[in-house]
Design an enzyme around this catalytic site. Sequence first.
Site, PDB file in Angstrom:
ATOM      1  N   HIS A 104       0.809  -1.219   0.000  1.00 34.53           N
ATOM      2  CA  HIS A 104       0.000   0.000   0.000  1.00 34.53           C
ATOM      3  C   HIS A 104       0.842   1.269   0.000  1.00 34.53           C
ATOM      4  CE1 HIS A 104      -3.437  -2.571   1.899  1.00 34.53           C
ATOM      5  NE2 HIS A 104      -3.281  -2.794   0.607  1.00 34.53           N
ATOM      6  N   SER A 179      -6.373  -8.009   9.334  1.00 36.85           N
ATOM      7  CA  SER A 179      -7.786  -8.372   9.446  1.00 36.85           C
ATOM      8  C   SER A 179      -8.192  -9.442   8.450  1.00 36.85           C
ATOM      9  CB  SER A 179      -8.658  -7.127   9.232  1.00 36.85           C
ATOM     10  OG  SER A 179      -8.462  -6.616   7.918  1.00 36.85           O
TER      11      SER A 179
END
EC number: 2.3.1.286
Length: 237
Positions: A104, A179
Amino acid sequence: MRVTVLSGAGISAESGVPTFRDSKNGLWSRFDPYQLSSIDGWLQNPERVWGWYLWRHHLLTQVEPNEGHRAIAAWQDHAEVCVITQNVDDLHERAGSRPVHHLHGSLFEFRCARCGLPYTGELPEIVEATTDMEPPRCRCGGLIRPDIVWFGEPLPEEPWQRAVEATEAADVMVVVGTSAIVYPAAGLPELALSRGISVVEVNPEQTPLSASATVSIREPASRALPGLLHRLTALLN
């Protein structure tokens, strides 16, 4: 032994870095992600977006790698280790890990929004998250932006390809503090499992990966990782 690590916000949270999705303390509980982390938000108000990311950049300079980061770096003395991270901090690098592939992007790299040229100029310190500041300009006239992935943008091609290669080459994948809901990164453990590679999840909370992981360790990274390499060796033998 070849160990590929996929890390998420949970490992950096132990160093004091705010997460995004925590319902009480996450950044998105206080700020609108589509105003601050999207192309539309940037085009509508680059001063607000630039100020917010400068605030986060300087926030990250004030935290230190934790025992989880340091443990992963120490594994390099005994195994071939590759780190893939969804985080935009530099805590893996500061702990000593190499290589680190940022899926990212990184809040420690900046580039021109028009021509893509890297920016290495000085950055003013921002102490408030809501401080607006005009971004510097590139010599081509374009605005300087953080070199991270915003909502609606594709992942950078080279780090993604390196991540896929590292996943396919691994003897074991350790998925720590993520997550497991943000794709395409969440697809990497699935790729490993499909190729018969053991996947060890380290997370205090259950995630969508937990049911299919080879092993799930319900501990924080700083507690689980320091002694994990010896356990991985036993798992593979």
